[in-house]
Design a protein around this motif. Structure first.
Motif, short mmCIF file in Angstrom:
data_model
loop_
_atom_site.label_atom_id
_atom_site.label_comp_id
_atom_site.label_asym_id
_atom_site.label_seq_id
_atom_site.Cartn_x
_atom_site.Cartn_y
_atom_site.Cartn_z
N ASP A 184 0.82 -1.21 0.00
CA ASP A 184 0.00 0.00 0.00
C ASP A 184 0.85 1.27 0.00
OD1 ASP A 184 -2.39 -1.40 0.01
OD2 ASP A 184 -2.50 -1.44 2.21
N GLU A 185 0.29 2.29 -0.57
CA GLU A 185 0.96 3.58 -0.70
C GLU A 185 1.32 4.17 0.67
OE1 GLU A 185 -0.11 8.03 -2.35
OE2 GLU A 185 -1.36 6.35 -2.96
N PRO A 186 2.60 4.54 0.86
CA PRO A 186 3.00 5.14 2.13
C PRO A 186 2.21 6.40 2.48
CG PRO A 186 4.94 4.52 0.88
CD PRO A 186 3.75 4.33 -0.03
N GLY A 187 1.96 7.26 1.50
CA GLY A 187 1.25 8.51 1.77
C GLY A 187 -0.15 8.29 2.32
N ARG A 188 -0.86 7.34 1.76
CA ARG A 188 -2.21 7.04 2.27
C ARG A 188 -2.15 6.52 3.70
NH1 ARG A 188 -7.19 8.28 -0.37
NH2 ARG A 188 -6.74 8.43 -2.57
N ARG A 189 -1.17 5.67 3.97
CA ARG A 189 -1.05 5.13 5.33
C ARG A 189 -0.73 6.24 6.32
NH1 ARG A 189 2.47 0.96 2.86
NH2 ARG A 189 4.11 1.82 4.15
N VAL A 190 0.16 7.15 5.94
CA VAL A 190 0.51 8.26 6.83
C VAL A 190 -0.71 9.15 7.07
CG1 VAL A 190 1.89 10.38 7.02
CG2 VAL A 190 2.97 8.25 6.27
N VAL A 191 -1.43 9.49 6.00
CA VAL A 191 -2.62 10.35 6.16
C VAL A 191 -3.65 9.68 7.05
CG1 VAL A 191 -4.58 11.36 4.92
CG2 VAL A 191 -2.27 11.66 4.03
N ARG A 192 -3.92 8.41 6.83
CA ARG A 192 -4.91 7.70 7.66
C ARG A 192 -4.51 7.74 9.14
NH1 ARG A 192 -4.97 3.09 3.39
NH2 ARG A 192 -6.56 3.90 2.00
N HIS A 193 -3.23 7.49 9.39
CA HIS A 193 -2.75 7.50 10.77
C HIS A 193 -2.90 8.89 11.38
CE1 HIS A 193 0.36 8.04 13.89
NE2 HIS A 193 -0.10 6.88 14.29
N GLU A 194 -2.45 9.90 10.66
CA GLU A 194 -2.50 11.26 11.19
C GLU A 194 -3.94 11.72 11.43
OE1 GLU A 194 0.38 13.33 12.04
OE2 GLU A 194 1.04 11.24 11.99
N LEU A 195 -4.85 11.36 10.54
CA LEU A 195 -6.26 11.71 10.75
C LEU A 195 -6.83 10.99 11.96
CD1 LEU A 195 -7.60 11.75 7.07
CD2 LEU A 195 -7.21 13.73 8.58
N ARG A 196 -6.43 9.73 12.13
CA ARG A 196 -6.94 8.93 13.26
C ARG A 196 -6.46 9.48 14.59
NH1 ARG A 196 -5.37 4.40 11.42
NH2 ARG A 196 -3.48 4.19 12.61
N VAL A 197 -5.21 9.94 14.66
CA VAL A 197 -4.65 10.39 15.94
C VAL A 197 -4.69 11.91 16.11
CG1 VAL A 197 -3.15 8.36 16.10
CG2 VAL A 197 -2.24 10.51 15.15
N GLY A 198 -5.24 12.61 15.13
CA GLY A 198 -5.27 14.07 15.22
C GLY A 198 -3.92 14.70 14.98
N GLY A 199 -3.07 14.04 14.20
CA GLY A 199 -1.72 14.55 13.93
C GLY A 199 -1.71 15.65 12.89
N TRP A 213 8.57 -11.19 -6.69
CA TRP A 213 8.06 -9.97 -7.29
C TRP A 213 7.03 -9.34 -6.36
CZ3 TRP A 213 9.80 -7.09 -11.08
CH2 TRP A 213 10.65 -7.67 -12.03
N VAL A 214 7.14 -8.04 -6.19
CA VAL A 214 6.18 -7.29 -5.40
C VAL A 214 5.98 -5.94 -6.09
CG1 VAL A 214 7.93 -6.32 -3.83
CG2 VAL A 214 5.57 -6.48 -3.08
N PHE A 215 4.74 -5.47 -6.06
CA PHE A 215 4.40 -4.19 -6.68
C PHE A 215 4.11 -3.16 -5.60
CE2 PHE A 215 3.85 -7.13 -10.08
CZ PHE A 215 4.29 -6.43 -11.20
N PHE A 216 4.82 -2.07 -5.67
CA PHE A 216 4.69 -0.99 -4.70
C PHE A 216 3.78 0.10 -5.27
CE2 PHE A 216 8.41 -3.14 -3.31
CZ PHE A 216 8.50 -2.91 -1.96
N ASP A 217 2.77 0.46 -4.51
CA ASP A 217 1.92 1.60 -4.84
C ASP A 217 2.69 2.83 -4.39
OD1 ASP A 217 0.01 3.56 -5.13
OD2 ASP A 217 -1.56 2.47 -4.08
N ARG A 218 3.43 3.37 -5.31
CA ARG A 218 4.36 4.47 -5.04
C ARG A 218 5.47 3.97 -4.11
NH1 ARG A 218 1.25 9.97 -4.44
NH2 ARG A 218 3.18 10.67 -5.37
N GLY A 219 6.37 4.82 -3.73
CA GLY A 219 7.48 4.35 -2.91
C GLY A 219 8.42 5.46 -2.50
N LEU A 220 9.66 5.08 -2.29
CA LEU A 220 10.67 5.98 -1.73
C LEU A 220 10.96 7.17 -2.65
CD1 LEU A 220 12.55 6.42 0.65
CD2 LEU A 220 14.25 5.01 -0.51
#
Length: 178
Positions: free
Chosen positions: A34-49, A80-87
């Motif tokens: 999964d895309e790192p940006g989406r994971r970060v946004v979800r976390h920040e929204l959940r914790v009020g970051g 093989w692994v497919f990254f939804d966006r990355g570094l």
């Protein structure tokens, strides 16, 4: 001789059909990271970051870099692994927001030589609570990503605006799966 990376990147901003292609890849036995940006946004929204691209772009990008680095380590198993966006995407965001780069060239060149980018596609672009940036932002980011991957020497395949089956088949052909 070191084996080439089997970490393939599908990049591009929201509104290019990336998620649909990744779902099709998963149905063919290649679950995506999964895309790192989406994971970060979800976390920040959940914790009020505050590390959100519309509040603290540099903080957001740094969190994305941390996630993307962890993803690379966590998926270095020769399959093989497919990254939804990355570094590269995260580092490009940091360069955009803060004018600096945090990652080494070696880290940024950790993926398979061929990367796939989806064009911003106005008909597919939908904003949501996690991405509060407009279509114009998506177009600008696409241009920055194209330049960043090119500067790093990646071979870029821009996926055309065709059916998901045709896009997935193109990826498999380019990687030599068929």
């Amino acid at each position: 001789m070191q084996q080439p990376s089997r970490a393939a990147v599908l990049s591009g901003r929201s509104g290019g059909g990336k998620s649909t292609v990744l779902e099709r890849l998963a149905s063919r036995g290649f679950p995506p990271v999964d895309e790192p940006g989406r994971r970060v946004v979800r976390h920040e929204l959940r914790v009020g970051g505050q590390a959100l691209p519309w509040l603290d772009g540099p903080g957001f990008a740094q969190h994305c870099i941390d996630e993307a680095l962890a993803d690379l380590v966590g998926h270095d198993n020769g399959q093989w692994v497919f990254f939804d966006r990355g570094l590269v995407d995260a580092n490009t965001a940091l360069r955009h927001y803060a004018g600096s780069s945090w990652c080494s060239v070696d880290e940024l060149q950790s993926y398979h030589q061929r990367v796939f980018l989806t064009l911003p596609w106005r008909e597919l672009y939908v904003g949501d609570d996690e991405w509060q940036l407009g279509f114009g932002d998506a177009v600008g980011e696409y241009s920055r990503l194209l330049g960043a991957y090119d500067e790093l020497g990646y071979t870029i395949t821009v996926l055309p605006r065709v059916s998901v089956t045709e896009r997935t088949d193109r990826i498999f052909t380019e990687l030599g799966f068929v």
